[in-house]
Design a protein around this motif. Structure first.
Motif, PDB file in Angstrom:
ATOM      1  N   VAL A   4     -12.392  52.279   0.073  1.00 58.14           N
ATOM      2  CA  VAL A   4     -12.432  52.246   1.788  1.00 58.14           C
ATOM      3  C   VAL A   4     -10.998  51.763   2.242  1.00 58.14           C
ATOM      4  N   LEU A   5     -10.819  50.575   1.626  1.00 58.34           N
ATOM      5  CA  LEU A   5      -9.554  49.870   1.839  1.00 58.34           C
ATOM      6  C   LEU A   5      -8.334  50.705   1.561  1.00 58.34           C
ATOM      7  N   ILE A   6      -8.209  51.166   0.461  1.00 57.43           N
ATOM      8  CA  ILE A   6      -7.194  52.280   0.333  1.00 57.43           C
ATOM      9  C   ILE A   6      -7.027  53.530   1.289  1.00 57.43           C
ATOM     10  N   GLU A   7      -8.301  53.988   1.525  1.00 57.49           N
ATOM     11  CA  GLU A   7      -8.089  54.938   2.625  1.00 57.49           C
ATOM     12  C   GLU A   7      -7.798  54.525   4.032  1.00 57.49           C
ATOM     13  N   MET A   8      -8.104  53.230   4.208  1.00 58.21           N
ATOM     14  CA  MET A   8      -7.693  52.692   5.647  1.00 58.21           C
ATOM     15  C   MET A   8      -6.023  52.443   5.612  1.00 58.21           C
ATOM     16  N   ARG A  30      -4.920  57.272  -7.522  1.00 63.64           N
ATOM     17  CA  ARG A  30      -5.447  56.028  -7.089  1.00 63.64           C
ATOM     18  C   ARG A  30      -4.382  54.856  -7.156  1.00 63.64           C
ATOM     19  N   GLN A  31      -3.681  54.952  -8.433  1.00 64.92           N
ATOM     20  CA  GLN A  31      -2.772  53.972  -8.636  1.00 64.92           C
ATOM     21  C   GLN A  31      -1.543  53.887  -7.832  1.00 64.92           C
ATOM     22  N   LEU A  32      -1.123  55.129  -7.739  1.00 67.16           N
ATOM     23  CA  LEU A  32       0.138  55.359  -6.673  1.00 67.16           C
ATOM     24  C   LEU A  32      -0.210  54.869  -5.393  1.00 67.16           C
ATOM     25  N   HIS A  33      -1.371  55.244  -4.724  1.00 70.31           N
ATOM     26  CA  HIS A  33      -1.702  54.799  -3.481  1.00 70.31           C
ATOM     27  C   HIS A  33      -1.686  53.049  -3.382  1.00 70.31           C
ATOM     28  N   ILE A  68      -3.783  54.327   3.678  1.00 73.03           N
ATOM     29  CA  ILE A  68      -2.932  55.492   3.580  1.00 73.03           C
ATOM     30  C   ILE A  68      -3.367  56.800   4.316  1.00 73.03           C
ATOM     31  N   CYS A  69      -4.500  56.590   5.185  1.00 74.83           N
ATOM     32  CA  CYS A  69      -5.092  57.285   6.258  1.00 74.83           C
ATOM     33  C   CYS A  69      -5.784  58.909   5.739  1.00 74.83           C
ATOM     34  N   LEU A  86      -9.370  57.673  11.266  1.00 78.08           N
ATOM     35  CA  LEU A  86      -8.234  57.804  10.238  1.00 78.08           C
ATOM     36  C   LEU A  86      -7.615  59.106   9.984  1.00 78.08           C
ATOM     37  N   GLU A  87      -8.311  60.275  10.295  1.00 82.30           N
ATOM     38  CA  GLU A  87      -7.973  61.622  10.448  1.00 82.30           C
ATOM     39  C   GLU A  87      -6.915  61.819  11.756  1.00 82.30           C
ATOM     40  N   ALA A  88      -7.274  60.900  12.666  1.00 82.10           N
ATOM     41  CA  ALA A  88      -6.358  61.035  13.868  1.00 82.10           C
ATOM     42  C   ALA A  88      -5.086  60.290  13.607  1.00 82.10           C
TER      43      ALA A  88
END
Length: 364
Positions: free
Chosen positions: A279-283, A294-297, A285-286, A178-180
């Motif tokens: 974890v789903l949010i992170e996937m 968090r709510q904005l994401h 928005i990377c 995700l960092e890439a």
């Protein structure tokens, strides 16, 4: 008489000459008409041949479209059959998991007396990583009991001196990928499902659920497979059997921790569900989602299924969150709907092409 006869003869000769000229003109006109007729006949024959060739080409295109339509229908039937087979396999796998858990339950007493994960130190190559002994022993006891394609395969560990863990080698982690940069949607869907499968196995463990308590992208390892990724959940340092949870406060990474993380008596599988939603949010928005934003994401996520699932996973009240098993069912339903919609669109396009060709043939 002779003169009158001659004049009459001359008159008739002139009339005869005139008739001959008229005959020649009529013959020339007839010849011209016959030539024009032959030219038109050739032109019509050529047009007829062209029309027949066009009709042949259109009929061939029509046959091709019919064949393509049949192929798409066969593809649709094959995909539907494959989905049903996958569903049956998933059901069978779930039943096998329950059977394996029942078998493992019989081995719990033996595992408490003698841990089969112990390996001789001479068999392991030394590294510089050192683990706390209490956490290490608990992690090994749990890792030795679980076996699942979406959990990092534990092989063994040493017990003498500095403990050393031996596990399967994974080339990268979800955090690193995700960092890439962002992952394609089909990869996000597959990885999300793999993580859910691994957690679901832990939560259905018998006689008591195993809580991971440290679900994060750093603890999801990835293996390249078939142009995509196979995800495996790792790091059982914070995991514990639910009845054995003591007074551990805020286990794991605080960014992914559920609101009840500071209350050990409220720890349950819903705690991992909350971390799974982060974890789903992170996937999506990377980047690691900050609690304050968090709510904005969540509002920025465009995929309706993921957005709805994340909102339910992040419910403050743990009893309102879905189970991981329910999330797996939603993934399967989403895949089935997506495939069905794509096939319908393709069939609609082919039908429109087929109707166009048939209309052209009727006009000819």
């Amino acid at each position: 008489m002779t003169r009158a006869y001659q004049e009459d003869l001359q008159t008739k000769e002139r009339q005869l000459h005139q008739l001959r000229q008229e005959l020649q003109e009529k013959q020339q006109t007839q010849a011209n008409l016959e030539l024009e007729y032959r030219n038109r006949e050739r032109l019509l024959q050529q047009q007829l041949q062209d029309s027949q060739e066009s009709e042949r080409v259109l009929r061939q295109e029509c046959d091709d479209l019919h064949q393509e339509h049949d192929d798409y229908r066969q593809q649709h039937d094959n995909i539907e059959q494959r989905l049903r087979q996958q569903l049956q396999e998933s059901t069978t796998a779930l039943q096998q998991t329950h059977q394996a858990n029942a078998t493992l339950q019989q081995q719990v007493q033996q595992l408490q007396e003698q841990s089969h994960w112990v390996r001789r130190k001479e068999e392991i190559e030394m590294t510089d990583e050192v683990f706390g002994k209490g956490v290490f022993t608990r992690e090994m006891e749990i890792a030795a009991r679980v076996r699942h394609p979406n959990l990092l395969q534990f092989i063994g560990a040493t017990q003498v001196g500095t403990p050393i863990i031996l596990s399967e080698l994974m080339p990268t982690s979800l955090r690193k990928e995700l960092e890439a940069g962002p992952l394609p949607y089909h990869a996000v869907l597959a990885i999300s499902q793999d993580i859910a499968c691994g957690l679901n196995y832990l939560h259905l463990f018998k006689p008591d659920p195993i809580l991971h308590r440290d679900v994060s992208t750093a603890n999801v390892l990835l293996l390249p497979i078939g142009g995509g990724w196979r995800a495996k959940v790792s790091d059982y340092g914070s995991a514990n059997l639910q009845p054995m949870i003591g007074h551990t406060v805020y286990p794991g990474n605080p960014v992914y921790s559920a609101p009840e993380a500071g209350i050990p008596k409220d720890h349950s599988p819903a705690m991992d569900v909350y971390s799974y939603g982060v974890v789903l949010i992170e996937m999506m928005i990377c980047r690691i989602p900050e609690v304050a934003q968090r709510q904005l994401h969540i509002n920025s996520i465009r995929q309706p299924m993921f957005k709805a699932l994340i909102e339910r996973c992040l419910k403050e009240n743990r009893r309102e969150r879905p189970t991981i098993e329910r999330a797996l069912q939603e993934y399967l339903q989403t895949k089935e709907r997506q495939l069905h919609r794509e096939l319908q669109e393709k069939q609609q396009t082919q039908c429109e092409k087929l109707n166009t060709v048939l209309n052209i043939i009727l006009l000819l």
